[in-house]
Design an enzyme around this catalytic site. Sequence first.
Site, short mmCIF file in Angstrom:
data_model
loop_
_atom_site.label_atom_id
_atom_site.label_comp_id
_atom_site.label_asym_id
_atom_site.label_seq_id
_atom_site.Cartn_x
_atom_site.Cartn_y
_atom_site.Cartn_z
N SER A 30 -18.44 -22.39 0.26
CA SER A 30 -17.63 -21.60 -0.67
C SER A 30 -18.53 -20.54 -1.29
CB SER A 30 -17.02 -22.49 -1.76
OG SER A 30 -16.11 -23.40 -1.21
N LYS A 33 -9.86 -19.77 -0.05
CA LYS A 33 -10.48 -20.92 -0.69
C LYS A 33 -10.43 -20.78 -2.21
CE LYS A 33 -12.73 -24.73 -1.30
NZ LYS A 33 -14.02 -25.12 -0.72
N LYS A 55 -18.31 -23.55 -10.29
CA LYS A 55 -18.77 -22.38 -9.53
C LYS A 55 -17.60 -21.66 -8.89
CE LYS A 55 -20.36 -23.14 -5.36
NZ LYS A 55 -19.46 -22.40 -4.44
#
Length: 294
Positions: free
Chosen positions: A98, A172, A240
């Site tokens: 990611s 994502k 994050k």
Amino acid sequence: MSLQTVAFIGTGIMGQPMARNLLHAGYPVRVWNRSAAKAQELSAQGAEVFNTPAQAAEGADVLICMLSDGPTCDEVLFAENGAAQALATGALVVVMSSIPVDTAVAQARLSAELGLGYLDAPVSGGERGAREASLAIMVGGETAAFEQGRQVLAAMGRPVHVGPAGTGELSKLVNQLIVASTIATVAEGLLLAERGGADPSKVHEALMGGFIDSPIWRQHGQRMLSNDFTPGGPAKWQLKDTRTALAQAQKLGLSLPVASLVDGLFAAMVEAGDGELDHAGLIRQIRRNNTLPE
């Protein structure tokens, strides 16, 4: 027809079972991990273990990167003597980490300059999905590159080509915003049931099959009930991703108020020392906010 040789960089919580599924599918797999012991666990199942990313990449048709974040991927792939430089012209780089959308776009450009194909292909489904080869795989990149990597990706889950480079990571981010918000709402719902005098485990059971039923309700709700926060997806990585998603939204001129509130909850959770816990541990932060025992 021989199967493509795969270099797998990053064999942690997610990467190890993903690499194992490639081995089970018959692919020759070359592995590297910063913590060598995690890579060595795959040796008994037929993987070749190497001392550097570049050594693992040499001779591979497809290089898969499953590392913690964008800067780490950049360093391992494109720094001096990086793994991408060890690949032959025409090989394929697949970043399944990611990372920010802009980072994926830049990596695609660098790969093209080296004569390599590129896909950004982050995943959803957690450790369980990685073990069961049932991951949702969101893939950005050129159509030809997707076709080149499709069968390798299919050994780990369900790949869907969503658009050009960067759009896999964008997908994502959409996933992570919805996951984070749903985890927060599940935690609040179970806490409301508990404080209102219902048996939260029975509420959890009663709502299965209803309109809210989902893997998050079943799996993360059960984690909350069992107080088991062994990390499948650590909260620090959830934070994050929400931070990255909010930064991308800001670039697009969007205000996402729910995502901003949930991001603040995860930030407080990490600051309280729970960043290594599974993101379902957010219920601990919500309890703290209500001055309730964790």
